[in-house]
Scaffold this motif. Sequence first.
Motif, PDB file in Angstrom:
ATOM      1  N   ASP A 180      53.454  37.047   0.580  1.00 33.94           N
ATOM      2  CA  ASP A 180      53.334  35.908   1.394  1.00 33.94           C
ATOM      3  C   ASP A 180      52.076  35.227   1.660  1.00 33.94           C
ATOM      4  O   ASP A 180      52.065  34.077   2.352  1.00 33.94           O
ATOM      5  CB  ASP A 180      53.898  36.604   2.809  1.00 33.94           C
ATOM      6  N   LYS A 228      51.266  32.681  -0.627  1.00 30.40           N
ATOM      7  CA  LYS A 228      52.394  31.302  -0.317  1.00 30.40           C
ATOM      8  C   LYS A 228      51.577  30.652   0.947  1.00 30.40           C
ATOM      9  O   LYS A 228      51.617  29.297   0.878  1.00 30.40           O
ATOM     10  CB  LYS A 228      53.670  31.925  -0.167  1.00 30.40           C
ATOM     11  N   ALA A 229      51.352  31.251   1.706  1.00 30.20           N
ATOM     12  CA  ALA A 229      50.753  30.687   3.166  1.00 30.20           C
ATOM     13  C   ALA A 229      49.481  29.906   2.773  1.00 30.20           C
ATOM     14  O   ALA A 229      49.113  28.671   3.312  1.00 30.20           O
ATOM     15  CB  ALA A 229      50.677  31.491   4.261  1.00 30.20           C
ATOM     16  N   ARG A 238      48.717  33.089   7.430  1.00 30.96           N
ATOM     17  CA  ARG A 238      49.905  32.908   8.042  1.00 30.96           C
ATOM     18  C   ARG A 238      50.122  31.522   8.058  1.00 30.96           C
ATOM     19  O   ARG A 238      51.135  30.939   9.076  1.00 30.96           O
ATOM     20  CB  ARG A 238      49.991  33.373   9.541  1.00 30.96           C
ATOM     21  N   TRP A 267      54.515  29.530  10.172  1.00 35.22           N
ATOM     22  CA  TRP A 267      55.027  31.177  10.543  1.00 35.22           C
ATOM     23  C   TRP A 267      56.199  31.098  11.151  1.00 35.22           C
ATOM     24  O   TRP A 267      57.078  32.082  10.777  1.00 35.22           O
ATOM     25  CB  TRP A 267      53.761  31.540  11.330  1.00 35.22           C
ATOM     26  N   ASP A 312      58.908  29.443  10.733  1.00 28.54           N
ATOM     27  CA  ASP A 312      59.827  29.198   9.472  1.00 28.54           C
ATOM     28  C   ASP A 312      60.192  30.831   9.077  1.00 28.54           C
ATOM     29  O   ASP A 312      61.373  31.016   8.692  1.00 28.54           O
ATOM     30  CB  ASP A 312      59.418  28.211   8.505  1.00 28.54           C
ATOM     31  N   SER A 313      58.923  31.571   8.805  1.00 30.77           N
ATOM     32  CA  SER A 313      59.158  32.705   8.305  1.00 30.77           C
ATOM     33  C   SER A 313      59.754  33.568   9.086  1.00 30.77           C
ATOM     34  O   SER A 313      60.328  34.674   8.775  1.00 30.77           O
ATOM     35  CB  SER A 313      57.684  33.195   7.617  1.00 30.77           C
ATOM     36  N   THR A 367      64.821  25.020   8.851  1.00 31.57           N
ATOM     37  CA  THR A 367      63.485  25.388   8.936  1.00 31.57           C
ATOM     38  C   THR A 367      62.627  24.029   9.426  1.00 31.57           C
ATOM     39  O   THR A 367      63.216  22.908   9.226  1.00 31.57           O
ATOM     40  CB  THR A 367      62.699  25.730   7.683  1.00 31.57           C
TER      41      THR A 367
END
Length: 698
Positions: free
Chosen positions: A265, A268-269, A641, A647, A649-650, A687
Motif C-alpha cells: 500500500d 501504491k500511495a 498515505r 487515504w 478512498d482507502s 471513491t
Amino acid sequence: MSEVVKLERHDVIAIVTVDSPPVNALSAAVRGGIFECMKTAIADPEVKAIVLTCGGRTFIAGADITEFGKPPKPPGLAEVLVLMENSPKPIVAAIHGTALGGGLEVALACHYRVAVKEARLGLPEVKLGLLPGAGGTQRLPRAVGPELAVKMIVGGDPISAAEALKNGLIEEIVEGPASGGEAFARKLVSEKRPLRRLRDDDSKLAAAKADISIFTNAVAAMTKKARGLEAPFAAADAVRAAIELPFDEGLKKEREGFLKLVSSDQSKAQRYAFFAEREASKIAGVPDGTKPRKVDRVAIIGAGTMGGGIAMSFANAGIPVTLIETTDEALKRGMGIMQKNWEATAARGGIPADAPAKRMALIDGKVGLENVKDADLVIEAVFETMAVKKEVFGKLDQFAKPGAVLASNTSYLNIDEIAKETKRPQDVLGMHFFSPANVMKLCEIVRADKTAPDALSTAVAISRKIAKVPAVVGVCDGFVGNRMLAQRGKQSEKLLFEGALPQQVDAVVTKFGMPMGPFAMSDLAGLDIGWRSRKDRGIKSEIADALCEAGRFGQKTGKGYYKYEGGSRSPLSDPDVEKVIDETLQKLGKKRRTVSDEEILERMMYPMINEGARILEEGIAARPSDIDVIWLYGYGWPIYRGGPMFWADSVGLKHIADRLSHYAKETNDPSLEPAPLLKRLAAEGKTFASLAEKSKAA
Ligand code: CAA
C-alpha cells in the motif's frame, strides 16, 4: 527495427539509441528494442564495441512507472541486463540528463560508463516506496563502495557527474553523450581494455565484509528520517545482501524485496503522489499552448520571515530579486537573516562555501515600492491584513511595469478584493508560500475571478523553476490547506473539553505520520495571536484563554499546551495544563470522559476530508489529487498515505460518511454532517479517485 530504439554502425562501433519521449522510461517497447539491438550488435562480426545512448532530454529515467501493478510484458529488464553484461564486446553507457532507477541499473550492467558534466545519476526508487529491482542494490555497492551506495539507495538522491567520476561510477566526463561515448568506445578497442563486469568485482566490498559497522553506520545515518516508511529499510537489507552473499543470491534477495514492495500500500500511495504532483502543474480550464510570461527579475515586498524565505528560494534558483522594505533598518535585518541562513547551510556542507556570497549578490535590497518597476513578477509578503494589502496593491498598480504578474502571499485573504485595487485584475493572483518558505515545497497558486490564463501559468512555471510544487486553488477563506486545517483545529479544541489531553491528541496524529500534532503546532505558532483575535471578536475558548491568561503563549514563553525546558523545542507534558483543563471544565459544569485514540483519529481526519469534499464541490480545487499534493508538500502529510483524499478512498467513503453522521449527533455539531458530495459518493460506493477519472474523460 524498433520504433523507439535504433541501431547504427559507425565502422567498428555500434550505437544503440533509445528515443522514447518524454524521459526514455523503460517501457516494454524500450526493453524489447534494447534487447533486439544489443543482440544484433553482439552478433555482428564487424562490431568491436557498443555504445548505449539516448535521444531527447535525458538518459533512461527509470522503469515506466505506469506499468507497475500491471501484468509484466516480456522481455523483463533482468533478461536484457544479463544479455548486456554477458556481452563479449564492451558496452559503454553514454549518459546525459538523468540516469535514474532502472536507467542507472542499465548503465551499471554496461562495462563502462561516461557522462556529460551536467548529468545526474541516482537510484530514487525509495521515493516511490520501492527498492531498485534490477541489480542496482548489488552492482552499485560494487561500483562505488557500500557507504555511498547506501546514501544513494536508502536516501534516494542522485549525485552529480563529478561525484560519480570521483567515486568510480563513471570513467570519464565527456562533451556530448553520443560523440563522447563513441570516442571512449574507440579508445577501449584500440587499448584492448578488458571487460569490466561489476558482478565479478568485489574489491570495493572488502572493507565492509571485514567490518559490517561501515554499512550499519551508513544505514543508521540515512534512516534517521525514515519514520513509518518500509522501503528504506528493505533497500538497506538488499544492500547488506551485496556485502554478505554471492552476487546471484544477492540479486534473488533484491528481487524478493522489490516484489513485496511493489504490491504494498505504501508504494501504491507513493507512486500515486508522484503522478499527483505532476498532474497539479496542469491547470484546469487553461487553453492548451498557453505560454507563461517571461520572468527575468522578481520583486518581493517585505523582508520579514515570509518575504526573506521567498527571496531565498528565488536566489537559490539563480533568479535576481529586488527585495523591498519600508526602512533601511528592516531591510538590513532581513538581508542579515538570509545571509546567516545560507552561511549555516554552507557550514553544514549543504551548499558550496562560495554560494552564500553568490546568492546574496542576486538580491538587491531597496527601500520604497517604486523599485518594483523592473520586475516581471511582484510578490507581496507584507502584514496579513486586508487594509495593508489593498494599500500595497494600489501602489503596485502605479509602479509595476505593464504585464508584470502581481502576486499576494496571503494565507487566507480574498484575492478578488485585492485585485480590485488595481486597474489590471487580470495580472493579479495569490502565491501562498508555506513557512519556512525557503524549505517548504508547496505553493498554493490562487486563481482570482479575473486572473488571466497566462498569468496563472506564469505562476505555476516559476514555482516549478524555484523547486516548489504548485497547486492551483480558488478564492475562499484559507484556500485549500488552511481551510481543511481549520476543521481539524476545531475538533482538537473540542476534544479537550470532552476529556482528551493535548499530548494524547498529538500522539495519535504523529503516530499516524504527521510531523506534529495540532497542539505542538499551536505552541510553535504562538497562542497569543489567536487569543488577541478572539478578544477583538468577543469570542471565547476557555481552555486556550486560561492558558494565555497564565502567560503561556507557547514555545516562545517556554510554556503553552506543553512545557519546554532550558530553551528546548521538545514539548513535555505538563500536569499544570491538565489542572487548567480540569478547572475550566469544572467551571463550565462539564465532566471529563475517556476519549479513545480511535475517536481522536477519526475526529482529526474525517472532518478535514469532509471539508475537502466541499472544496471539490465548490471547484476551489479542480482534482482530489491537488488537495493531496497540498497536504503532502505544505503540511507534511506522510507520503506513504498518499494524501487525505487518497487515504479516505482507502478507508472507504461510506465508513467515513457514517462516522461523521455519528459524531454530528454525538457531539451536537451539525457542521460534521457529511458534505453532499461525500454522501453521494458513499451511497454510490464510489471513491474520490472516480471523480478524477471522470474529469479526465470529459
Ligand atoms: N515512468 C513513467 N513516466 C514518467 C517517468 C517514469 N519513470 N518519469 C517521468 N515520467 C513522466 C512524467 O509523469 C511526466 O509526464 P507528463 O508530462 O504526462 O506529466 C513526464 O514524464 C515528464 O516528467 P517531469 O514533469 O517530472 O519532468 P522533469 O524534467 O521535471 O523531470 C525526471 C524528469 C527527473 C526524470 C523526473 O520525471 C523523475 O524523477 N522521474 C522519476 C524517476 C524515477 O523515479 N525513476 C525510477 C523509477 S522506478 C525503477 O526504475 C524501478 C526499477 O528498479 C526498474
